[in-house]
Design an enzyme around this catalytic site. Structure first.
Site, PDB file in Angstrom:
ATOM      1  N   GLY A  12      39.560  66.959  34.463  1.00 23.16           N
ATOM      2  CA  GLY A  12      39.314  68.465  35.573  1.00 23.16           C
ATOM      3  C   GLY A  12      39.050  68.457  36.802  1.00 23.16           C
ATOM      4  N   ALA A  13      40.097  67.449  37.143  1.00 28.93           N
ATOM      5  CA  ALA A  13      40.455  67.380  39.024  1.00 28.93           C
ATOM      6  C   ALA A  13      41.378  68.325  39.547  1.00 28.93           C
ATOM      7  CB  ALA A  13      40.122  65.969  38.732  1.00 28.93           C
ATOM      8  N   ARG A  15      41.322  71.511  39.746  1.00 25.92           N
ATOM      9  CA  ARG A  15      41.892  72.577  40.861  1.00 25.92           C
ATOM     10  C   ARG A  15      39.812  72.769  40.921  1.00 25.92           C
ATOM     11  NH1 ARG A  15      43.516  74.167  36.097  1.00 25.92           N
ATOM     12  NH2 ARG A  15      42.519  75.357  34.781  1.00 25.92           N
ATOM     13  N   ASN A  82      34.482  66.313  33.974  1.00 26.61           N
ATOM     14  CA  ASN A  82      33.940  67.845  34.674  1.00 26.61           C
ATOM     15  C   ASN A  82      34.900  69.050  33.970  1.00 26.61           C
ATOM     16  OD1 ASN A  82      33.870  70.029  36.588  1.00 26.61           O
ATOM     17  ND2 ASN A  82      36.530  69.700  36.622  1.00 26.61           N
ATOM     18  N   SER A 138      26.147  73.259  32.641  1.00 28.65           N
ATOM     19  CA  SER A 138      26.082  74.702  33.482  1.00 28.65           C
ATOM     20  C   SER A 138      24.450  74.771  33.291  1.00 28.65           C
ATOM     21  CB  SER A 138      26.953  75.676  32.335  1.00 28.65           C
ATOM     22  OG  SER A 138      27.120  76.688  32.867  1.00 28.65           O
ATOM     23  N   TYR A 151      29.557  78.678  24.169  1.00 24.10           N
ATOM     24  CA  TYR A 151      29.873  78.334  25.792  1.00 24.10           C
ATOM     25  C   TYR A 151      28.422  77.526  25.883  1.00 24.10           C
ATOM     26  CZ  TYR A 151      30.072  77.856  30.866  1.00 24.10           C
ATOM     27  OH  TYR A 151      30.218  76.976  32.037  1.00 24.10           O
ATOM     28  N   LYS A 155      27.146  73.853  25.589  1.00 21.49           N
ATOM     29  CA  LYS A 155      27.062  73.512  27.781  1.00 21.49           C
ATOM     30  C   LYS A 155      24.881  72.499  26.808  1.00 21.49           C
ATOM     31  CE  LYS A 155      29.801  74.019  30.232  1.00 21.49           C
ATOM     32  NZ  LYS A 155      30.930  72.285  30.842  1.00 21.49           N
TER      33      LYS A 155
END
Length: 263
Positions: A12-13, A15, A82, A138, A151, A155
């Site tokens: 997930g790198a 951005r 990530n 998160s 979510y 998480k």
């Protein structure tokens, strides 16, 4: 940790938080390998690193990413899981509002992305005596994200998996860090100026999350909390569960009255 010459791989790198992590590790002297569905190659070029298109729902692609990273850069010392997605409870805005696909997608990325990554990277690290595995979860994994049940649930599972990793492999040399921010200025909060419910305690920058993560690694802390208020909330939730839930229900009502929706 002295990162000079170390190799850090991040999913997930392309951005947001993942890219900020790559920039922070690179600034410390690390060689970085970036994976994402898009944008990783371009981001990596700016850092003199490796970029590769990777879908974390496909374990073979994660393995291929690690193979290439180790072939071109060297053995991976730090892995940052990530990649994550947010699905809200639309259209009905109740806890069952999201359809089965939204739940399944959330589980595949937010939980199994980390599971698959650990399966691929830990055996390599173990052979060399250990390494660092970072899971970007998160604050929703410690508390709750109103209006996003899938979510929140996934998480929570990500935090639990991070704990399980540390319990099972900490004595074998695996350091685990679980990153739990509230609102971060990324695409996940959309164009919201205040970050919605998640932004109640302010919005931090991706670079702040990266800095807190590096601090947690250095200090051997399990939790990295870019919003320091989260620790107090978690304590209140554990010690006064009914009162905390009542407060969250009140907060939801207030948001619905203010916005017409609970996010």
């Amino acid at each position: 940790m002295d990162y000079q010459g170390k190799v850090v791989a991040i999913t997930g790198a392309g951005r947001g938080i993942g890219l900020a992590m790559a920039e922070a590790f690179h600034a410390k002297g690390a060689k970085v390998a970036l994976a994402d569905l898009s944008g990783a190659e371009e981001a990596a070029r700016a850092l003199g690193g490796l970029g590769m298109t990777v879908d974390v729902t496909n374990e073979a692609e994660i393995g291929a990413f690690l193979d290439r990273a180790e072939r071109e850069l060297g053995s991976v010392d730090v892995f940052v899981s990530n990649a994550g997605i947010l699905r809200t409870d639309e259209p009905s805005w109740d806890a069952m509002g999201a359809d089965d696909k939204a739940w399944q997608d959330s589980f595949e990325v937010n939980v199994m992305g980390a599971v698959r990554s650990s399966r691929q990277v830990w055996p390599r690290m173990k052979q060399r005596g250990g390494g660092v595995f970072v899971i970007v979860a998160s604050a929703a994994g410690l508390l709750a994200q109103i209006g996003a049940a899938s979510y929140t649930a996934t998480k929570h599972a990500a935090v639990s998996f991070a704990e399980s990793l540390l319990i099972a492999h900490g004595d074998e040399g695996l350091q685990v860090v679980c990153v739990c921010p509230q609102a971060v200025r990324t695409d996940m909060i959309g164009g919201s100026e205040d970050g919605g419910i998640a932004g109640a305690d302010g919005i931090v920058e991706p670079s702040d999350v990266a800095a807190e993560t590096l601090a947690a690694i250095a200090e051997k802390r399990f939790l990295a909390l870019p919003h320091d208020t989260v620790a107090g909330y978690e304590l209140a939730r554990a010690s006064q569960r009914d009162r905390w839930l009542g407060g969250m229900r009140k907060f939801r009502r207030m948001m619905v009255e203010k916005r017409g929706r609970p996010v």
